[in-house]
Scaffold this active site. Structure first.
Site, PDB file in Angstrom:
ATOM      1  N   ALA A  83       0.518  -1.102   0.124  1.00 43.08           N
ATOM      2  CA  ALA A  83      -0.280  -0.239   0.484  1.00 43.08           C
ATOM      3  C   ALA A  83       0.343   1.455  -0.147  1.00 43.08           C
ATOM      4  CB  ALA A  83      -0.505  -0.214   1.575  1.00 43.08           C
ATOM      5  N   LYS A  84       2.443   0.870  -0.077  1.00 44.50           N
ATOM      6  CA  LYS A  84       2.990   2.823  -0.226  1.00 44.50           C
ATOM      7  C   LYS A  84       3.555   3.038  -1.668  1.00 44.50           C
ATOM      8  CE  LYS A  84       3.132   2.581   4.625  1.00 44.50           C
ATOM      9  NZ  LYS A  84       1.993   2.207   4.930  1.00 44.50           N
TER      10      LYS A  84
END
Length: 183
Positions: A155-156
């Site tokens: 999710a980064k």
């Protein structure tokens, strides 16, 4: 080895070159990066660590792993980052570190936060989990203080699906992290 072989060392060298810092240690995830960074700062039970009131739970839980106390400081309305104008009122004699994040890659007022750390001789830990690739005053975010961490969770901004990294310019901190990383 599988977890610290040639490709890991190559990525560590590329990340240090990119950020302009001396040392990088890759670890299994961003939470472990925070945990090892706090251990390298010699955080002890009952120490107080200032953290932003809004962040992923790892920022505060890594403090709890040390049996230390997270002290929450409110955020700025426009940036969602820790409000540097409220940090000093949270400092006590038990304050042993300040952790800040750059919410969504939006840089915090790093100069002001580092200035507070210098004024009170309190180490600053930048949780740059969401900001690798961002810039602050012409410098890459993640290399703006004594110690910083990033996450490579999917999710980064930059991902390896999982993983994390710790950055520092201090050899003693780097050696401490390398020793703990391999325990």
């Amino acid at each position: 080895s599988f977890t610290s072989g040639k490709k890991v060392m190559i990525l560590e060298k590329k990340l240090t070159a990119y950020l302009g810092c001396k040392y990088c240690a890759l670890v299994s995830n961003g939470t472990i990066a925070l945990d090892l960074a706090l251990k390298a700062l010699k955080i002890k039970p009952n120490d107080e660590i200032i953290v932003p009131a809004m962040s992923y739970f790892s920022t505060a839980s890594s403090v709890s792993y040390q049996n230390a106390k997270p002290v929450f400081v409110d955020i700025e309305n426009k940036t969602f980052n820790i409000d540097p104008n409220r940090i000093e009122e949270a400092i006590t004699r038990k304050t042993k570190a300040i952790i800040f994040i750059d919410y969504g890659g939006n840089p915090s007022d790093i100069d002001k936060i580092n200035g507070i750390g210098s004024k009170y001789d309190i180490p600053i830990l930048q949780d740059a989990a969401q900001s690798l690739g961002g810039m602050y005053k012409g410098k890459n975010i993640g290399a703006n203080g004594k110690l910083s961490t990033v996450s490579f969770h999917m999710a980064k901004i930059i991902t390896t699906i999982e993983g994390g990294a710790i950055f520092t310019n201090e050899k003693n901190i780097y050696n401490d992290i390398l020793t703990r990383r391999n325990i």
